[in-house]
Enzyme design. Sequence first.
Site, short mmCIF file in Angstrom:
data_model
loop_
_atom_site.label_atom_id
_atom_site.label_comp_id
_atom_site.label_asym_id
_atom_site.label_seq_id
_atom_site.Cartn_x
_atom_site.Cartn_y
_atom_site.Cartn_z
N ASP A 193 -25.29 -10.72 -12.02
CA ASP A 193 -26.56 -10.19 -12.48
C ASP A 193 -27.22 -11.21 -12.16
O ASP A 193 -27.34 -12.26 -12.15
CB ASP A 193 -26.27 -9.67 -13.96
CG ASP A 193 -27.54 -9.04 -14.25
OD1 ASP A 193 -28.17 -8.32 -13.71
OD2 ASP A 193 -27.78 -9.38 -15.42
N GLU B 87 -41.35 -7.39 -23.41
CA GLU B 87 -42.31 -6.66 -24.24
C GLU B 87 -42.87 -7.70 -25.12
O GLU B 87 -44.13 -8.07 -25.37
CB GLU B 87 -41.85 -5.59 -25.09
CG GLU B 87 -41.53 -4.38 -24.10
CD GLU B 87 -41.40 -3.33 -25.17
OE1 GLU B 87 -40.83 -3.46 -26.05
OE2 GLU B 87 -41.72 -2.15 -24.71
N ASP C 173 -24.62 -10.38 -18.19
CA ASP C 173 -25.25 -10.43 -19.70
C ASP C 173 -25.54 -9.18 -20.40
O ASP C 173 -25.52 -9.28 -21.53
CB ASP C 173 -26.21 -11.52 -19.98
CG ASP C 173 -27.55 -10.90 -19.37
OD1 ASP C 173 -27.48 -10.18 -18.51
OD2 ASP C 173 -28.42 -10.99 -20.01
N PHE D 174 -38.70 3.98 -23.30
CA PHE D 174 -38.26 3.40 -21.76
C PHE D 174 -36.95 3.76 -21.57
O PHE D 174 -35.97 3.93 -22.61
CB PHE D 174 -38.16 2.05 -22.06
CG PHE D 174 -37.87 1.30 -20.79
CD1 PHE D 174 -38.79 1.04 -19.69
CD2 PHE D 174 -36.54 0.89 -20.65
CE1 PHE D 174 -38.36 0.64 -18.50
CE2 PHE D 174 -36.17 0.29 -19.29
CZ PHE D 174 -37.17 0.09 -18.20
N GLY E 286 -31.07 -5.09 -10.83
CA GLY E 286 -32.02 -3.70 -10.78
C GLY E 286 -33.42 -4.06 -10.38
O GLY E 286 -34.19 -3.17 -10.06
N ASP E 287 -33.69 -5.29 -10.23
CA ASP E 287 -35.13 -5.74 -10.01
C ASP E 287 -35.52 -5.33 -8.55
O ASP E 287 -34.60 -4.83 -7.66
CB ASP E 287 -34.98 -7.15 -10.18
CG ASP E 287 -36.08 -7.64 -10.83
OD1 ASP E 287 -37.04 -6.86 -11.19
OD2 ASP E 287 -35.95 -8.79 -11.66
#
Lengths: 1199, 372
Positions: free
Chosen positions: A414, A515, A829, A557, A692-693
């Site tokens: 990941d 955030e 993770d 989200f 996922g980026d």
Amino acid sequence: MDCSYIRSLINRYCAGEENWVDSRTIYVGHREPPPGAEAYIPQRYPDNRIVSSKYTFWNFVPKNLFEQFRRIANFYFLIIFLVQLIIDTPTSPVTSGLPLFFVITVTAIKQGYEDWLRHKADNAVNRCPVHIIQHGKVVRKQSRKLRVGDIVLVKEDETFPCDLIFLSSSREDGTCFVTTASLDGESSHKTYFAVQDTKSFHTEEEVDRINATIECEQPQPDLYKFVGRINIYQNRDEPAARPLGSENLLLRGATLKNTEYIFGVAIYTGMETKMALNYQSKSQKRSAVEKSMNAFLVVYLCILISKALVNTVLKYVWQSNPNRDEPWYNQKTESERQRNTFLKAFTDFLAFMVLFNYIIPVSMYVTVEMQKFLGSYFITWDEEMFDDELGEGALVNTSDLNEELGQVEYVFTDKTGTLTENNMQFIECCIDGHVYVPHAICNGQIMPGTTGIDMIDSSPVEEGMESEELFFRALCLCHTVQVKEEETIDGIKKGLQQCSKSSSSSVYISSSPDEVALVEGMKRLGFTYLRLKDSYMEIQNREDSIERFELMEVLSFDSVRRRMSVIVRSHTGDYYLFCKGADSSIFPRVIKGKVEQVRARVEHNAVEGLRTLCVAYKMLKKDEYESVCRQLNSAKLALHDREKKLAEAYDEIEQDLILLGATAVEDRLQEKAADTIESLHKAGMKVWVLTGDKMETAAATCYASRLFHRNTQILELTTKRTEEQSLHDVLFELSRTVHQHSGSLSRDSISGLSQDMQDYGLIIDGATLSSVMKPTEDGSSGNYKEIFLEICRNCSAVLCCRMAPLQKAQIVKLIKASKEHPITLAIGDGANDVSMILEAHVGIGIMGKEGRQAARNSDYAIPKFKHLKKMLLVHGHYYYIRIAELVQYFFYKNVCFIFPQFLYQFFCGFSQQPLYDTAYLTLYNISFTSLPILLYSLIEQHVGMDILKKDPYLYMDISKNCLLRWRTFIYWTFLGVFDALVFFFGAYFLFDNTTLTSNGQLMTANTHLMFGNWTFGTLVFTVLVFTVTLKLALDTHYWTWINHFVIWGSLLFYVVFSLLWGGIIWPFLNYQRMYYVFMQMLSSGPAWLGIILLITVSLLPDVVKKVICRQLWPTTAEKIQNAEKQLKPDGFSEFTPLSSLHSSNYRNSDRRNQPQRRSDQLSKKLMYTHWGNHDYCTFSSLSVSDSKSNSSSGLETSV
Amino acid sequence: MMASSYSAKEEDGHPSGAAGTSNSSAMKSKKPDNTAFKQQRLPAWQPILTAGTVLPAFFVIGLIFIPIGIGLFVTSNNIKEIEIDYTGTDASEPCYSCSDKSKGNSTEPTTPCTCEVSFNLEEPFESNVFMYYGLSNFYQNHRRYVKSRDDSQLNGDISSLTNPSKECEPYRESEKKPIAPCGAIANSLFNDTLKLFFVFPNGSKSEIPLIKKGIAWWTDKNVKFRNPGGNNNLTAVFSGTIKPVNWKIPVYELDTDPDNNGFINEDFIVWMRTAALPTFRKLYRLIEKKNSITPALARGNYTLEIIYNYPVDKFEGRKRMILSTISWMGGKNPFLGIAYITVGSVCFFLGVVLLIIHHKYGNRNNSADIPN
């Protein structure tokens, strides 16, 4: 688990049709519903007893035995044992019964003890007092007596006794804070909300008066999903229905924090709570070693059966002469004579089986398990894998896979939180194309020397002020961050705490580090988010005045939408919708704003490896807001498909936005991530990054982490390309490119080490991947997959971006199923990595910031990505060579053990006469030869730990399960057969036709004594024990005092035992055949000479083979061993202290680099490569002379 | 497997208020100890089997083994041994008349049959001589046979005397009386009597004294085998029992010497130690050297007189009488010497081969390999 399942089945079938429904209705406080409500048949629910124990006092013995004998090996030995009991067999049942009994007892004691602990824990939980409201009063009860519908009072720091619907709390706003550390490991405080209509009931009397029913789904294990509805009856009106979501559900196991007390109504109890439903154990993974071990076992089983068959057949051939079958001196009993021939043959066959059954040793399973279990402690004990910051070391959840760590071929990692630290820092924001940079970078501390950096790229023009402030407010409002005032926080958040200490004592806590980084960043830009109080969010603006916004709605989200929104009402009464999210999900929804400038900046930042978010807003009119409200509420109230309806509603609301700007947050690479990846590459592993980026960010991280080098040719397989060409063409083009290269590869690089050759990196995105995987109309999907795999095989690194969690697992599965069946490892993770962690052969979890879910579901958990290097290169390598030797050696020593017995049958008329005494048969595997191999398999190190780490090439030495290939196996087996032949015929010739005699000095002068069959067996056995132990001694490369103790100790033990066993007339035995046999043998000179000779002869071929192989065809490890021996006297001592120095230096330089990297892109790039050159040190490649290796180790220390 | 069940326990998690608070304090102690064992850094000797290290060992083994082998071989060759087969399967053989073949199927030899075999010793047997009987094709190591005995009966246990172990079947009872000693081994006790005569050139014979004590293991005779109720009045002790079916005399009449009678009769004890292989020899008598001048057995003609009782014809067995001297290493055993010489030479040869390999290839790829 079973129990609750059966119970629910019983419930279903006994309670009638009504209970077949998918939902349950609960009467709060067992209050009858007002008339007019639907007819209700009470359902039966389990009580609140938690049963995690497997056994009860009564069923322990049968159930445990059943469980144990379900294992095929135990069952096999049970069968052997029973056969021995039933038929007349050569060896007494003790020989197999005792080991079996030992194994079973040890396991049973262990399991019993564990179960007893579970019982104790269960009892503690089930008996612990809970407070229940009954008739307006608080009553103490034992937890297990809690029933569905009870109203429960939970005080601060207590854990919830069952799953509760949150009715009201001591707080005015009806919220409470909860940590779910024991459920999913997330120690951050989460806010839960009481049901709106009941939050005002604060006392027990008031709560008792609530008249409501709850409808909710039947229990299901998903911790984060819950749908339900509460109907509240007030004054005989129509009930007010309110939706219930997971934010209203307090889960058993979570702990109440920062809230004095709460009231809740029990809806799921006992084994139906979500926690209990999550007990399910994962499916067992089996290692490649275990598979080959089982294959070997089958071979040995075949050998065993064929041996028994051969002997049975020969026996009857030989016996066809009646004088042989029954000579006058050796008559059968009457009953034996009359037995059916067929039956006799069958029992003979079984008897031979029993005689030879030791070839499959019961102790091997025990030893392998002990080795794995004890060996895994070395991982947890490893100080180098301990993370001081986190306060935790590596964890082993499954010790079954230790050796698999040495076999990994594909690493799937990941990105966020694994390669990177997931410790976000706000870097800059871009408002209408103007770039703002906060004056200091906060990463746990204020960086020195950063004052000179431009704060703001271009000062904002006057008219920009308004949108600038709106942007800052948007970021201050659009989040789910909580403010925590106290100091009691766990280790992970310490960095933040220090950071904010300068201005105030409050700390921001959120499940998303982005955030927090954003809100922190806003604080530094002058807008401080203070708190959320009574649905009002308070912001301190630049003028130090406090602005209050009423929080109307949160459109939370999710990873599909990739954005979140809030609707707030300002003090002026305007409704704002602020939305922030990934650029791809914001830009299509924007109708106004400086899209082009922002997009350019976003792309620029993404290339630098920053995480970007876009912020947009829209104003809502009052009637618009109300329609939005209605839409949301109707979606929220839905019992079925709520998710879908909510998503639709969100989609509709988040339209026509006005773009404000974008933010950039940096996620720093983890310490030594690049070094680790490079080592993995060198070790021959293929590293895939699944994230996922977005592509640019991910690619930048890949460059930084040296997954891609500057000379890596990047192959893209993305939607952008497939839009231009068809997928088919792209795939074929890529495969052509790759094949050209691989053609040249075979010519150029015979050396095999792929440093200088052109390597390829592939980038693929989720959408393209799914079209590759998707079967096409003409059914050629397999074809695409094949081509894709072919391309991947030729790429040293693959980056998959834009991946959904399930796609990660799909990729892993795809590779797993490809034709080489490579061993895969997945590391991650977060919760989104769990699927791939479970899918891969070895799953490794990083104890990261996104909670413990990955670590809990993994086979191994490590604190940091860099620990993977030691885990694989050192521990994996060691475990593999250890277990490989263990398995081979076990088969070898049992061939040596049993084959002479087989040969003896040819000389004793196939009468199943055992060669060895019962005690020897029993103890051979249990005590004479068990400890040396166990200890060997725990502490053997063929090459030093530092060398293994420095030289990842060594990992390829053991790839593809090479120590357990058939060739090696056959070599060991033949070695065993050879040794057995030497033992047997050596002893045979000593005995045959001549007199192996002792001249009896010990006993009476000059007597010439005779030796019988037991002396013969003892002689063979003595040679056997010594040879087998010395063979292990020859294989041992790492002689600690333990090895010395165990190897010489077990030989000594054998001698002492034999002296004792033969030295006494044992009163409990009905035979005394071993009496003085061993001593008599030792008093004979020829016996000594014979023993020494036979041991030498048996060991000779193996030694010669080893030496010649080492000399002529050395493996890499052997070369290293030689080199190591050479280097050690001068090079070693200075190396160790410097290496520790090196690591601290490394960190310092890393920090120093930090600001410069940000200030100038060009210099940053330079810095990277410069840094990179020094960062990784290549240990001497193998052919290099040692002067070079010295210089390179000097290089390493200089960094 | 084990670890997974442990982790399952952890996962159960049993949340209690206390567990949560103690977590942080436990965290501190989680740091693993920095001990050499736990960090796998125990000091260790790391030997490597290279040609360099093994070479000397090979030469040393060769140098040690070859002399030992030669010594053994010479010693073994100096041992004098003569073997006389007296089975009498062939009509030309002297014992043919006594063997089963001549008698046909009548298994009951009413009168003991005696035969004589002459042989000649060309060299004198200087030191003490051991006299063996040898049997071939006799499966004393057959499982049914090996276990067919009762060690506690032989150890003088009274209850086992009257109630022998089941292992003795079918030689456990006869005529409703327990057999003592029971079992197939005892039942098939070798019962030929061998006598040795020196034949003077004038034809007169003189019997050579054969010592029948000291042929069994001391521990067997004194510990493992015991007469029930001591050695006095064996007749009474064995009164409730019956002799083994194949025996002609009961166990208490094996010898007149009370120290060699009953279960502690040494011929019996020797027989009871079952042989390892179907062809075996057992010690029968000792011939001691009378004084330092005269050899134990002088050169000349001898006659072996056999009271032929033991039937071996049915299982195609052979009977032999062996006379042998003994050395420090036991009896005649060329195998050990030859084996030692062979192994020593092979080691030496391998040493040379390795030396060549080492010099030819060792320098090529890793000259630095050989430590010093």
